[in-house]
Design a protein around this motif. Sequence first.
Motif, PDB file in Angstrom:
ATOM      1  N   SER A  78       2.923   5.691 -16.377  1.00  0.00           N
ATOM      2  CA  SER A  78       1.581   5.236 -16.763  1.00  0.00           C
ATOM      3  C   SER A  78       1.650   4.011 -17.671  1.00  0.00           C
ATOM      4  O   SER A  78       2.708   3.680 -18.218  1.00  0.00           O
ATOM      5  N   ARG A  97       0.848  -1.214   0.000  1.00  0.00           N
ATOM      6  CA  ARG A  97       0.000   0.000   0.000  1.00  0.00           C
ATOM      7  C   ARG A  97       0.871   1.248   0.000  1.00  0.00           C
ATOM      8  O   ARG A  97       0.613   2.202  -0.728  1.00  0.00           O
ATOM      9  N   GLU A 144      -6.299  -6.022  -5.051  1.00  0.00           N
ATOM     10  CA  GLU A 144      -7.369  -5.094  -4.619  1.00  0.00           C
ATOM     11  C   GLU A 144      -6.818  -3.707  -4.285  1.00  0.00           C
ATOM     12  O   GLU A 144      -7.583  -2.769  -4.081  1.00  0.00           O
ATOM     13  N   ILE A 145      -5.514  -3.569  -4.144  1.00  0.00           N
ATOM     14  CA  ILE A 145      -4.940  -2.270  -3.732  1.00  0.00           C
ATOM     15  C   ILE A 145      -5.029  -1.279  -4.889  1.00  0.00           C
ATOM     16  O   ILE A 145      -4.521  -1.556  -5.984  1.00  0.00           O
ATOM     17  N   PRO A 146      -5.700  -0.143  -4.676  1.00  0.00           N
ATOM     18  CA  PRO A 146      -5.849   0.816  -5.773  1.00  0.00           C
ATOM     19  C   PRO A 146      -4.482   1.261  -6.302  1.00  0.00           C
ATOM     20  O   PRO A 146      -3.583   1.563  -5.523  1.00  0.00           O
ATOM     21  N   GLY A 147      -4.350   1.268  -7.618  1.00  0.00           N
ATOM     22  CA  GLY A 147      -3.093   1.719  -8.238  1.00  0.00           C
ATOM     23  C   GLY A 147      -2.148   0.582  -8.584  1.00  0.00           C
ATOM     24  O   GLY A 147      -1.319   0.708  -9.471  1.00  0.00           O
ATOM     25  N   ARG A 189       3.207   1.035  -9.756  1.00  0.00           N
ATOM     26  CA  ARG A 189       2.120   0.365 -10.471  1.00  0.00           C
ATOM     27  C   ARG A 189       2.343  -1.144 -10.581  1.00  0.00           C
ATOM     28  O   ARG A 189       1.422  -1.898 -10.855  1.00  0.00           O
ATOM     29  N   ALA A 249       2.207   1.740  -3.449  1.00  0.00           N
ATOM     30  CA  ALA A 249       1.172   2.215  -4.386  1.00  0.00           C
ATOM     31  C   ALA A 249       0.902   3.699  -4.165  1.00  0.00           C
ATOM     32  O   ALA A 249       0.706   4.457  -5.127  1.00  0.00           O
ATOM     33  N   GLU A 250       0.900   4.108  -2.884  1.00  0.00           N
ATOM     34  CA  GLU A 250       0.662   5.535  -2.592  1.00  0.00           C
ATOM     35  C   GLU A 250       1.739   6.418  -3.222  1.00  0.00           C
ATOM     36  O   GLU A 250       1.505   7.591  -3.499  1.00  0.00           O
ATOM     37  N   ALA A 298      -4.454  -8.582 -12.779  1.00  0.00           N
ATOM     38  CA  ALA A 298      -3.184  -7.971 -12.373  1.00  0.00           C
ATOM     39  C   ALA A 298      -2.017  -8.957 -12.424  1.00  0.00           C
ATOM     40  O   ALA A 298      -0.861  -8.540 -12.490  1.00  0.00           O
ATOM     41  N   ALA A 301      -4.115   4.515 -19.330  1.00  0.00           N
ATOM     42  CA  ALA A 301      -4.385   4.726 -17.912  1.00  0.00           C
ATOM     43  C   ALA A 301      -3.576   5.909 -17.414  1.00  0.00           C
ATOM     44  O   ALA A 301      -2.600   6.267 -18.010  1.00  0.00           O
ATOM     45  N   ASP A 353      -1.520  -2.199 -10.496  1.00  0.00           N
ATOM     46  CA  ASP A 353      -2.145  -2.824 -11.667  1.00  0.00           C
ATOM     47  C   ASP A 353      -1.470  -4.106 -12.094  1.00  0.00           C
ATOM     48  O   ASP A 353      -2.034  -4.886 -12.855  1.00  0.00           O
TER      49      ASP A 353
END
Length: 454
Positions: A431, A193, A234-237, A201, A196-197, A268, A454, A239
């Motif tokens: 990206s 996490r 499931e972790i946003p970002g 990616r 990702a923050e 992913a 993206a 991919d």
Amino acid sequence: MTEPRRLFIKTYGCQMNVYDSERMADVLRPLGYVMADQPEGADLVVLNTCHIREKAAEKVYSELGRLKVLREEKAAAGGGRMTIAVAGCVAQAEGQEIMTRQPAVDLVVGPQAYHQLPELIARVSRKRGERLAADFAPEDKFDSLPNTRAANGPTAFLTVQEGCDKFCTFCVVPYTRGAEWSRPAESVLAEARRLAEQGVREVTLLGQNVNAYDGPGPDGTPWTLARLLRALAEIPGLDRLRYTTSHPRDFEGPGGDALIAAHAEVDAVMPYLHLPVQSGSDKILRAMNRKHTAESYLRLVERVRAARPDLALSGDFIVGFPGETEADFEATLQLVRESRYASCFSFKYSRRPGTPASAMPGQVPEEVIDERLQRLQALLVEQQVAFNAAQVGRTLPVLLVKKGRHPGQAIGRSPYLQSVHVNGAEQLLGSIVAVTIEGAAQNSLAGALLKAAA
Ligand code: SAM
Ligand code: SF4
């Protein structure tokens, strides 16, 4: 404000060492250390070493000779002290010998103890000659590493499993990295996490045998690698997920089935698998204590390809293991022909003191090993070229990771871990973009931007 202290880390060997070096920098940053590109003038130099083959270990001693001179030059120029530390698997295996062979070394720290670097450095600044006992407690290390994890671009390694209980007869890892141990799932997820923050990616999960992962989940019951991958997805970002290195034996049983299913069902999870086999001869595989056969390996590859037909397969081979005959080597070539690799690593057998294979009869002469390695590599290159050429004309999602050599160019990664050169894409670093592949070479692809995906 005190002057920042300059830290130079040189990393040898595997991706796990790359991860460890980044975490050493994280541990030392609060003490005012900033990364330097060169050892010249550094206040602290860490060699993070590899013991897997003789050559890798020997390089460390020649590098230490050079560092001794730099250290003397720094002191003579009134630049103060350069502390020299040896970390990693050579440190673990040859700690005392390092101190004896190169007295300029201030401290030696094993792969499970580098979280103690600040304390050790403080101790050697008072009294040199410190040597940390070689201990194997990865849980202590991960509990003590700082929560800060500096990301370095859009891709990152993340160690989830360490050590090995398999004792292949050629290999030093069980002796240098200790017993198989998996990091708790929550600790892995928290680190992911944080990455990702910071814009990461793509994460590559690392382990000596990463698919043996069985770390405790939040309720204490073990998670499989597949379950961990599904939670990470499931972790946003985040991919893209990869994992390496897998052992064929750890694909047996429900954990293996679940991992293969994840390749089919979780977007992913990238279509790439590093699955070393080492040899195509069952006689040699038995002598290596691999506990799989050439046939079981090929069936496994078939199962993964059934779930993910476009899979890019990678592996490792050792050429010239004791007792390897021309017929054994021919069996290896045959296995390669049937496996169809996208890319592969192949090594000359290196006789490692203390391993069972080093005492086996039938050590293969160097010139025979050289000649076989050339033949194997020629076949692997042919397969790699064919795999790359098959992408021409396709449009692939490419994660742009860094600037290219030409103005405006960016270098990215395809789902199959190929390097892709994309002109006019520099402003899109970080990206994932759609790229039409226009050309292919042995080690990279070239393509044109279709549109930002993206
Ligand atoms: N655990 C992984 C597995 O068993 O597939 C591999 C980990 S090992 C660090 C990486 C690779 O180094 C091995 O797959 C093997 O090909 C190579 N290797 C290990 N010991 C070696 C030796 N004594 N000589 C040559 N290559 C060696
Ligand atoms: Fe070494 Fe074998 Fe363990 Fe891989 S499985 S790390 S090759 S002992």
